[in-house]
Design a protein around this motif. Sequence first.
Motif, PDB file in Angstrom:
ATOM      1  N   LEU A   1       0.384  -1.102  -0.129  1.00 55.28           N
ATOM      2  CA  LEU A   1      -0.169   0.373   0.071  1.00 55.28           C
ATOM      3  C   LEU A   1       1.218   1.841  -0.269  1.00 55.28           C
ATOM      4  O   LEU A   1       0.344   2.342  -0.950  1.00 55.28           O
ATOM      5  CB  LEU A   1      -1.312   0.387   1.079  1.00 55.28           C
ATOM      6  N   SER A   2       1.651   1.136   0.924  1.00 54.83           N
ATOM      7  CA  SER A   2       2.811   2.782   0.660  1.00 54.83           C
ATOM      8  C   SER A   2       3.382   2.801  -0.233  1.00 54.83           C
ATOM      9  O   SER A   2       3.634   4.437  -1.047  1.00 54.83           O
ATOM     10  CB  SER A   2       3.743   2.304   1.804  1.00 54.83           C
ATOM     11  N   THR A   3       3.941   1.261  -0.934  1.00 52.89           N
ATOM     12  CA  THR A   3       4.498   2.078  -2.489  1.00 52.89           C
ATOM     13  C   THR A   3       3.728   1.782  -3.797  1.00 52.89           C
ATOM     14  O   THR A   3       3.584   3.208  -4.166  1.00 52.89           O
ATOM     15  CB  THR A   3       5.456   0.761  -3.253  1.00 52.89           C
ATOM     16  N   PHE A   4       2.049   1.609  -3.288  1.00 54.89           N
ATOM     17  CA  PHE A   4       0.955   1.864  -4.530  1.00 54.89           C
ATOM     18  C   PHE A   4       1.047   3.892  -4.245  1.00 54.89           C
ATOM     19  O   PHE A   4       0.300   4.676  -5.246  1.00 54.89           O
ATOM     20  CB  PHE A   4       0.217   0.824  -4.399  1.00 54.89           C
ATOM     21  N   GLY A   5       0.983   3.811  -2.731  1.00 57.67           N
ATOM     22  CA  GLY A   5       0.695   5.545  -2.296  1.00 57.67           C
ATOM     23  C   GLY A   5       1.581   6.589  -2.854  1.00 57.67           C
ATOM     24  O   GLY A   5       1.473   7.776  -3.701  1.00 57.67           O
ATOM     25  N   CYS A   6       3.332   5.963  -2.805  1.00 54.77           N
ATOM     26  CA  CYS A   6       4.248   6.479  -3.502  1.00 54.77           C
ATOM     27  C   CYS A   6       3.585   6.506  -4.783  1.00 54.77           C
ATOM     28  O   CYS A   6       4.375   7.751  -6.336  1.00 54.77           O
ATOM     29  CB  CYS A   6       5.130   6.608  -3.418  1.00 54.77           C
ATOM     30  N   PHE A   7       4.019   5.713  -5.607  1.00 58.41           N
ATOM     31  CA  PHE A   7       3.790   5.452  -6.904  1.00 58.41           C
ATOM     32  C   PHE A   7       2.479   6.731  -7.807  1.00 58.41           C
ATOM     33  O   PHE A   7       2.355   7.396  -8.534  1.00 58.41           O
ATOM     34  CB  PHE A   7       3.140   4.104  -7.568  1.00 58.41           C
ATOM     35  N   SER A   8       0.789   6.602  -6.872  1.00 59.52           N
ATOM     36  CA  SER A   8       0.162   7.766  -7.668  1.00 59.52           C
ATOM     37  C   SER A   8       0.498   9.001  -6.808  1.00 59.52           C
ATOM     38  O   SER A   8       0.429   9.500  -7.997  1.00 59.52           O
ATOM     39  CB  SER A   8      -0.726   6.946  -6.107  1.00 59.52           C
ATOM     40  N   LEU A   9       1.410   9.260  -5.835  1.00 58.95           N
ATOM     41  CA  LEU A   9       1.457  10.394  -5.700  1.00 58.95           C
ATOM     42  C   LEU A   9       2.773  11.228  -6.737  1.00 58.95           C
ATOM     43  O   LEU A   9       3.002  12.087  -7.199  1.00 58.95           O
ATOM     44  CB  LEU A   9       1.990  10.955  -4.095  1.00 58.95           C
ATOM     45  N   GLY A  10       3.626   9.723  -7.206  1.00 60.73           N
ATOM     46  CA  GLY A  10       4.812  10.694  -7.894  1.00 60.73           C
ATOM     47  C   GLY A  10       3.799  10.076  -9.206  1.00 60.73           C
ATOM     48  O   GLY A  10       4.664  11.698 -10.028  1.00 60.73           O
ATOM     49  N   ALA A  11       3.055   9.614  -9.777  1.00 61.50           N
ATOM     50  CA  ALA A  11       2.368  10.131 -11.118  1.00 61.50           C
ATOM     51  C   ALA A  11       1.844  11.412 -11.339  1.00 61.50           C
ATOM     52  O   ALA A  11       1.687  12.522 -12.185  1.00 61.50           O
ATOM     53  CB  ALA A  11       1.535   9.443 -10.847  1.00 61.50           C
ATOM     54  N   VAL A  12       1.440  11.842  -9.828  1.00 63.70           N
ATOM     55  CA  VAL A  12       0.511  12.877 -10.157  1.00 63.70           C
ATOM     56  C   VAL A  12       1.272  14.093 -10.500  1.00 63.70           C
ATOM     57  O   VAL A  12       1.042  15.272 -10.683  1.00 63.70           O
ATOM     58  CB  VAL A  12      -0.468  13.298  -8.907  1.00 63.70           C
ATOM     59  N   LEU A  13       2.697  14.123  -9.647  1.00 66.77           N
ATOM     60  CA  LEU A  13       3.598  15.476  -9.735  1.00 66.77           C
ATOM     61  C   LEU A  13       4.569  15.408 -10.757  1.00 66.77           C
ATOM     62  O   LEU A  13       4.203  16.530 -11.204  1.00 66.77           O
ATOM     63  CB  LEU A  13       4.921  14.564  -8.763  1.00 66.77           C
TER      64      LEU A  13
END
Length: 305
Positions: free
Chosen positions: A283-295
């Motif tokens: 979940l933390s890795t997916f969260g980082c991916f989602s935030l990074g994709a938005v940025l």
Amino acid sequence: MLLLTKIFGPWALTAFAGPKNLDILPAANTYVQIRALAWPTILVGWVAQSASLGMKDSWGPLKALAVASAVNGIGDIVLCIFLGYGIAGAAWATMVSQVVAAYMMIETLNKKGYNGFTFSVPSWNEVLTILGLAAPLFVMMISRVAFWALVTYFATSLGTNVVAAHQVMIQSYGMCSVWGQPLSQTAQSFMPELIYGINRNLSKARILLSSLVIIGATLGLVLGIVGTSVPWFFPNIFTPDQTVIQEMHKVLIPYFIALSVSPGTHSLDGALLAGRDLKFISLSTFGCFSLGAVLLIVKIYSLVH
């Protein structure tokens, strides 16, 4: 992966490279199609390597990777420099080295009394156990791979100079970040028995984790300084093109930060995997991916507009 690359490889490369980089597609497709031949062998080799590391045998995989690296290096020199095969020669050298590495990994297991060349059908309970472990790890790994792919995709959309600088920096980062992988492997090899084994000892597990984090922080600082200094002071090692060098220098600060935290992150990843805290890490890795994709999307939108 072999079939997907063969069938959809050209289409994926066309979509990935974008209209500004159509001239690189023939060479890229040649490289990808040759490398794809090794995919089945690569996966088998990874499983064999993980089995050896789980038995605390790092010498077998080390020997296999050393031989594979030699095969790759010699193959590059012979095929690319002397025979003039170019990118196709580089692809064949890498593909053959991966097959050699997988074979040696299996042979390492065979010397321990296993038969790495046999086939067996797992039971339903075994399948469920594997899925319980593999599904969260799949989310973790696919999030990381997808993020790197997204970064490369956006880099290609910004033109040849940007993607050239990106390739230099991402390959340099890859060479430096692998230094942290042994910390993760150490945690995965030694911590499970301290957490779950017969000789369970949580205090020793905590001491091991603290040691790995301290080593990771120290190693990260060294890698950050050395890894950033090379493209900063000696960029001509990679390219004489001043435009590409300028693009490389634009990302030196985040590059330093990424290198500095990478080894410590590896040690924590290994500890989480050893403790089977798979839900959190996925979940933390997916969260980082989602935030990074938005940025990334916001950044690209601001550059374009």
